[in-house]
Scaffold this active site. Structure first.
Site, mmCIF file in Angstrom:
data_model
loop_
_atom_site.group_PDB
_atom_site.id
_atom_site.type_symbol
_atom_site.label_atom_id
_atom_site.label_comp_id
_atom_site.label_asym_id
_atom_site.label_seq_id
_atom_site.Cartn_x
_atom_site.Cartn_y
_atom_site.Cartn_z
ATOM 1 N N LYS A 1 0.636 -1.141 -0.032
ATOM 2 C CA LYS A 1 0.092 -0.147 -0.030
ATOM 3 C C LYS A 1 0.929 1.142 -0.015
ATOM 4 O O LYS A 1 2.210 1.167 0.011
ATOM 5 C CB LYS A 1 -0.995 -0.027 1.243
HETATM 6 C C1 LIG Z 1 -8.963 -3.407 -1.847
HETATM 7 C C2 LIG Z 1 -8.407 -3.886 -0.716
HETATM 8 N N1 LIG Z 1 -9.187 -4.219 0.300
HETATM 9 C C3 LIG Z 1 -8.772 -4.683 1.272
HETATM 10 C C4 LIG Z 1 -7.359 -5.502 1.402
HETATM 11 C C5 LIG Z 1 -7.029 -5.902 2.608
HETATM 12 O O1 LIG Z 1 -6.044 -5.426 3.330
HETATM 13 P P1 LIG Z 1 -5.239 -5.891 4.493
HETATM 14 O O2 LIG Z 1 -3.940 -6.632 4.022
HETATM 15 O O3 LIG Z 1 -4.564 -4.659 5.331
HETATM 16 O O4 LIG Z 1 -5.952 -6.764 5.364
HETATM 17 C C6 LIG Z 1 -6.469 -5.432 0.394
HETATM 18 C C7 LIG Z 1 -5.411 -5.986 0.450
HETATM 19 O O5 LIG Z 1 -4.699 -6.296 -0.641
HETATM 20 C C8 LIG Z 1 -7.212 -4.676 -0.793
HETATM 21 O O6 LIG Z 1 -6.328 -4.604 -1.905
#
Ligand SMILES: Cc1ncc(COP(=O)(O)O)c(C=O)c1O
Length: 391
Positions: free
Chosen positions: A192
């Protein structure tokens, strides 16, 4: 120099330096490692940045999305209208609440929920729209908010990738995450915009919801550790509802605070690199760079290009890997995975984007040489892939 002697180019590389190192050491030396003062400071700095009155840090964006739905009272029998074309976390948390995800196809330009299609998926069981600002490109929030209002639905924004992305609303540019819906959820995973290893943040305008998130992330407890430990009187905590352990640690938060300071530079670099990709890729016949609507400013968390007709996605990616360049295929579709296969009709745009796009490396300290190598390798891989498929 042949490709085997060159440094591989990763899909991303978080920008971390001595400041993050010193922040982690500061926390280690303090003796307080879990959710404490650093988390509280990270929350207020993050909230101020995105102009959200309340920001609550948690262990991941998946945890944030789960808390958002639980906090809004989503449960068995409810439907949440969302997209399949996203990381599977969103569909999974809807299921974890006992609710059903209803998938809507996406718009080819933004890769976000298609506002023209959403209303036909809304029935009386629908309680919320879970919209995604996919790979940093804002979805058409203005229209989706109006639709949600018309049907009395909560709006949860999955802004995992969208820190620093902006959209035009009421004639002014606004950062994603203020938020305009009920809740917005961010991720600090290394793919991210900023990272502290793992982590998430919920932003909201609703003080009651924020209080609920704070309880739920800490087992439903009515008092925080910092208050209990700092109290001059003995405090007996109580547990008001079933909760979770979704705490962020102070180690993560201290790193996250340093990352926030780098954010203006990170955004500037990502936008400059995206612009340079656009210029370079215009020379590659049939490759389409990602469009950006006039009302959106992406942070270019990922740079997704559409391959020319006839190019084999996997072969192109393999050839690039052989040349030392990591790519990823287009964003996944949850409805093509085992747990959700039965739950959807055809979603042609989502499927097209998954099958016909690839994500190119893009990270703040990427050099022009590295970017040139990516574009040259893509050109070669396409020619080679096309040659293979016509052979
Ligand atoms: C659009 C989206 N939502 C949620 C997530 C989940 O994030 P996390 O890994 O912080 O749980 C991701 C992770 O790639 C994502 O790309």
């Amino acid at each position: 120099m042949d490709a085997s002697q060159m440094e591989p180019i990763p899909i991303t590389r978080p920008l971390l330096g001595p400041e993050e190192e010193a922040a982690a050491v500061r926390v280690l030396r303090s003796g307080w490692l879990t959710q404490g003062r650093e988390v509280a400071a990270f929350e207020s700095e993050f909230g101020a940045l995105v102009k959200a009155p309340y920001a609550c840090a948690v262990s991941s964006c998946t945890a944030a999305l789960h808390l958002a739905l639980v906090g809004l009272g989503i449960g068995p029998g409810d439907e949440v209208v969302t997209v399949s074309h996203s990381f599977i976390a969103a569909a999974n948390v809807i299921r974890s609440c006992g609710a059903t995800p209803v998938f809507v196809d996406v718009d080819r330009t933004t890769q976000g929920m298609d506002a023209d299609l959403v209303e036909r998926s809304i029935n009386p069981r629908a309680k919320a729209l879970l919209v995604v600002h996919q790979i940093g490109m804002p979805c058409d929030l203005t229209r989706l908010l109006l639709i949600a209002k018309r049907h009395n639905l909560h709006v949860v924004e999955d802004a995992a990738c969208a820190l620093g992305s902006e959209f035009l609303i009421d004639g002014a540019w606004e950062w994603i995450g203020r938020p305009r819906g009920s809740v917005a959820c961010f991720s600090f995973h290394p793919r991210k915009i900023i990272s502290c290893g793992e982590g998430g943040m919920l932003t909201t305008q609703d003080s009651g919801l924020d209080r609920k998130f704070r309880r739920l992330r800490q087992h439903g407890m009515d008092v925080s550790d910092t208050v209990r430990h700092g109290a001059a009187q003995v405090v007996f905590e109580t547990y008001l509802e079933p909760g979770f352990n979704y705490r962020m640690t102070d180690l993560q938060a201290a790193v996250g605070r340093e990352q926030l300071k780098r954010l203006p530079f990170i955004l500037e670099r990502r936008r400059a690199l995206a612009e340079r990709y656009r210029t370079l890729l215009a020379e590659l016949h049939g490759v389409q760079s990602p469009p950006e609507p006039a009302w959106a400013r992406s942070n270019w968390q990922s740079y997704a290009v559409a391959l020319p007709d006839g190019a084999n996605q996997k072969e192109v990616m393999q050839r690039m890997l052989d040349l030392g360049i990591a790519t990823r295929r287009g964003i996944m579709n949850a409805h093509r995975e085992q747990p959700y296969r039965a739950s959807s009709h055809a979603l042609p745009v989502s499927e097209w984007l998954q099958d016909r796009t690839i994500l190119l490396p893009l990270f703040p300290d990427m050099t022009s040489d590295e970017q040139d190598r990516v574009v040259a390798a893509l050109g070669e891989a396409i020619t080679c892939g096309a040659a293979l498929s016509t052979a």
